[in-house]
Design a protein around this motif. Structure first.
Motif, mmCIF file in Angstrom:
data_model
loop_
_atom_site.group_PDB
_atom_site.id
_atom_site.type_symbol
_atom_site.label_atom_id
_atom_site.label_comp_id
_atom_site.label_asym_id
_atom_site.label_seq_id
_atom_site.Cartn_x
_atom_site.Cartn_y
_atom_site.Cartn_z
ATOM 1 N N ALA A 89 0.855 -1.195 0.000
ATOM 2 C CA ALA A 89 0.000 0.000 0.000
ATOM 3 C C ALA A 89 0.884 1.237 0.000
ATOM 4 C CB ALA A 89 -0.921 0.006 1.208
ATOM 5 N N ASN A 91 4.292 2.617 -1.382
ATOM 6 C CA ASN A 91 5.158 2.200 -2.484
ATOM 7 C C ASN A 91 5.838 3.416 -3.106
ATOM 8 O OD1 ASN A 91 6.331 1.121 -4.718
ATOM 9 N ND2 ASN A 91 4.481 0.225 -5.584
ATOM 10 N N LEU A 94 5.709 4.335 -7.304
ATOM 11 C CA LEU A 94 4.480 4.687 -8.032
ATOM 12 C C LEU A 94 4.637 5.888 -8.972
ATOM 13 C CD1 LEU A 94 1.661 4.171 -5.376
ATOM 14 C CD2 LEU A 94 2.483 2.617 -7.157
ATOM 15 N N ASP A 147 10.206 7.825 -6.066
ATOM 16 C CA ASP A 147 9.739 9.142 -5.651
ATOM 17 C C ASP A 147 9.532 9.090 -4.142
ATOM 18 O OD1 ASP A 147 8.361 11.410 -5.008
ATOM 19 O OD2 ASP A 147 6.723 11.108 -6.426
ATOM 20 N N GLY A 150 6.283 10.391 -0.349
ATOM 21 C CA GLY A 150 5.471 9.876 0.764
ATOM 22 C C GLY A 150 6.265 9.580 2.020
ATOM 23 N N LYS A 153 9.617 13.887 3.685
ATOM 24 C CA LYS A 153 9.361 14.980 4.616
ATOM 25 C C LYS A 153 9.424 14.484 6.056
ATOM 26 C CE LYS A 153 5.736 16.167 2.197
ATOM 27 N NZ LYS A 153 4.353 16.654 2.061
ATOM 28 N N SER A 220 -2.539 11.954 6.573
ATOM 29 C CA SER A 220 -2.745 11.825 5.129
ATOM 30 C C SER A 220 -4.238 11.873 4.862
ATOM 31 C CB SER A 220 -2.198 10.497 4.607
ATOM 32 O OG SER A 220 -0.795 10.541 4.526
ATOM 33 N N GLU A 224 -6.678 16.848 0.926
ATOM 34 C CA GLU A 224 -5.545 17.776 0.921
ATOM 35 C C GLU A 224 -5.189 18.251 -0.479
ATOM 36 O OE1 GLU A 224 -2.021 16.239 2.726
ATOM 37 O OE2 GLU A 224 -3.179 15.568 4.452
ATOM 38 N N ARG A 225 -4.941 17.258 -1.332
ATOM 39 C CA ARG A 225 -4.514 17.597 -2.683
ATOM 40 C C ARG A 225 -5.278 16.705 -3.636
ATOM 41 N NH1 ARG A 225 1.288 16.785 -3.809
ATOM 42 N NH2 ARG A 225 1.692 15.898 -1.763
ATOM 43 N N HIS A 236 -4.572 12.541 -4.499
ATOM 44 C CA HIS A 236 -3.172 12.313 -4.905
ATOM 45 C C HIS A 236 -2.542 11.052 -4.301
ATOM 46 C CE1 HIS A 236 -2.670 13.904 -0.953
ATOM 47 N NE2 HIS A 236 -1.359 13.887 -1.013
ATOM 48 N N LEU A 238 -2.298 7.155 -4.391
ATOM 49 C CA LEU A 238 -2.670 6.140 -5.370
ATOM 50 C C LEU A 238 -2.600 4.738 -4.785
ATOM 51 C CD1 LEU A 238 -0.725 7.659 -8.383
ATOM 52 C CD2 LEU A 238 -3.175 7.842 -7.910
ATOM 53 N N ASP A 264 5.025 9.162 8.525
ATOM 54 C CA ASP A 264 4.770 9.599 7.154
ATOM 55 C C ASP A 264 4.380 8.398 6.283
ATOM 56 O OD1 ASP A 264 4.556 11.254 4.992
ATOM 57 O OD2 ASP A 264 6.693 11.691 4.806
ATOM 58 N N THR A 268 0.274 7.358 4.893
ATOM 59 C CA THR A 268 -0.049 7.127 3.480
ATOM 60 C C THR A 268 -0.576 5.703 3.290
ATOM 61 O OG1 THR A 268 1.748 8.632 2.894
ATOM 62 C CG2 THR A 268 0.867 7.265 1.129
HETATM 63 P P1 ADP Z 1 1.392 14.630 1.510
HETATM 64 O O1 ADP Z 1 2.683 14.622 0.776
HETATM 65 O O2 ADP Z 1 0.285 15.324 0.810
HETATM 66 O O3 ADP Z 1 1.529 15.039 2.949
HETATM 67 P P2 ADP Z 1 1.517 11.761 1.791
HETATM 68 O O4 ADP Z 1 2.592 11.747 2.808
HETATM 69 O O5 ADP Z 1 0.387 10.838 2.041
HETATM 70 O O6 ADP Z 1 0.864 13.169 1.563
HETATM 71 O O7 ADP Z 1 2.229 11.408 0.424
HETATM 72 C C1 ADP Z 1 1.590 11.529 -0.791
HETATM 73 C C2 ADP Z 1 2.617 11.657 -1.853
HETATM 74 O O8 ADP Z 1 3.362 10.432 -1.955
HETATM 75 C C3 ADP Z 1 1.967 11.838 -3.214
HETATM 76 O O9 ADP Z 1 1.932 13.189 -3.562
HETATM 77 C C4 ADP Z 1 2.852 11.047 -4.127
HETATM 78 O O10 ADP Z 1 4.015 11.773 -4.492
HETATM 79 C C5 ADP Z 1 3.314 9.914 -3.266
HETATM 80 N N1 ADP Z 1 2.369 8.778 -3.209
HETATM 81 C C6 ADP Z 1 1.115 8.677 -3.706
HETATM 82 N N2 ADP Z 1 0.586 7.465 -3.430
HETATM 83 C C7 ADP Z 1 1.534 6.790 -2.730
HETATM 84 C C8 ADP Z 1 1.581 5.491 -2.155
HETATM 85 N N3 ADP Z 1 0.556 4.635 -2.239
HETATM 86 N N4 ADP Z 1 2.724 5.138 -1.521
HETATM 87 C C9 ADP Z 1 3.767 5.987 -1.423
HETATM 88 N N5 ADP Z 1 3.786 7.222 -1.924
HETATM 89 C C10 ADP Z 1 2.676 7.624 -2.581
#
Ligand code: ADP
Ligand code: MG
Length: 320
Positions: A89, A91, A94, A147, A150, A153, A220, A224-225, A236, A238, A264, A268
């Motif tokens: 969940a 990942n 993505l 990437d 998630g 930060k 999360s 938010e977005r 946002h 996935l 974090d 997510t």
């Molecule tokens: P935010 O960054 O808005 O605080 P999250 O920490 O939940 O929110 O991270 C969301 C970001 O992580 C998305 O913008 C995208 O770049 C990436 N992401 C989206 N879906 C996933 C997922 N299932 N697992 C890991 N990263 C994800």
């Protein structure tokens, strides 16, 4: 009210708002050290900066294993750990799917099932190999990308709190784009608190507050977005199984943990997994706990949460 010697700052780093409050005689030096570190982390972890370690890895897809810093290896290992724990969940692979959906937003056209399926084959966590002894990482499949959106930060918030402590601040607070972590108490001795946004109300309207002294709090949420395609809202976060924005039964998840990196990733993941599986994940992870705000506006929390909770209004809250 903040006491006079609290040093409060606002910056925009890592593509997000960074709010710091530091209580120390050396607050400005500590602040400068933290900002320097945040810029360093941004340079290492940014998806968009060509010189970042992330870009280095993404460029070498299908080529040689890439030598990375110990720090990057640690973050990648953590990411893989939470992928396993959450049955993918969470990942970090993505990215191709994120880009597909970004483009869909720009074109105002939902991607075809074929496009989604094809993109999904690039997103398997198995396409990223780590060699912990050699400090190398290797993307095996052309088109695959990592990437750290998630988890990065959260890691950065942990690092900043390490700096606050190492430089002798007994009390400090950071909000790094929603990743909150604090050490000690405020100048007046009361705990640091962070309001948790009500998913349906305008920004700034909180349904509860969490005392975050010596823990991290990360939320999360789909509110938010998000983007609208053909009048339908797509958020946002996935789902790497379906390839679509997660069809979760939650509006938001708030995770409390001693590690912001963990909070974090788990927030997510739990958001994608939904209430039942997300609850199992939270208990298995060993974090402090989580609060779930469901699509039907019910609020659930795990067993150790209550002591951190400050209710702002009356609401029914079930223990899970
Ligand atoms: P935010 O960054 O808005 O605080 P999250 O920490 O939940 O929110 O991270 C969301 C970001 O992580 C998305 O913008 C995208 O770049 C990436 N992401 C989206 N879906 C996933 C997922 N299932 N697992 C890991 N990263 C994800
Ligand atoms: Mg997250």
């Amino acid at each position: 009210m903040m006491s006079a010697n609290a040093y409060e700052t606002q910056d925009f780093i890592m593509n997000t708002n960074v709010e710091q409050r530091i209580i120390s005689d050396y607050a400005s030096e500590i602040y400068s050290a933290a900002v320097k570190e945040l810029h360093r982390l941004e340079n290492a972890m940014s998806f968009y900066r060509e010189a970042s370690e992330v870009s280095l890895l993404n460029r070498n897809v299908g080529g040689e294993p890439v030598k990375l810093s110990k720090e990057m290896m640690f973050v990648l290992e953590q990411a893989k750990h939470y992928s396993r724990l959450s049955e993918n969940a969470f990942n970090i692979m993505l990215s191709p799917l994120i880009q597909l959906w970004r483009k869909a937003g720009e074109d105002n056209k939902v991607p075809s099932n074929d496009d989604v399926e094809r993109t999904l084959t690039l997103c398997s966590d198995d396409n990223l190999l780590l060699d912990i002894d050699k400090d190398t990482a290797y993307l095996t499949k052309k088109g695959s990308m990592i990437d750290l959106g998630g988890i990065g930060k959260g890691y950065a918030a942990d690092i900043c709190c390490d700096i606050y402590k190492a430089m002798g601040a007994a009390s400090a607070f950071i909000n790094l784009g929603g990743n909150v972590k604090a050490i000690g108490n405020r100048a007046d001795g009361s705990p640091w608190t962070i309001g948790i946004q009500h998913p349906d109300r305008p920004r700034g309207n909180c349904y509860c507050a969490i005392m975050c002294s010596d823990v991290s709090v990360v939320t999360s949420g789909g509110y938010e977005r998000y983007q609208e395609i053909d009048g339908v809202k797509y958020h946002h976060i996935l789902d790497g199984v379906t390839g679509y924005p997660s069809a979760t039964d939650l509006k938001s998840v708030t995770v409390i943990s001693h590690s912001s990196t963990q909070a974090d990733a788990l927030s997510t993941a739990a958001f994608v997994m939904g209430l039942v599986k997300g609850t199992d994940l939270i208990y298995e992870s060993g974090c402090v706990g989580a609060i779930f705000f469901t699509a039907s506006n019910e609020i659930y929390m795990t067993k150790r949460i209550r002591q951190y909770l400050k209710l702002l209004e009356r609401f029914a809250c079930y223990e899970v």
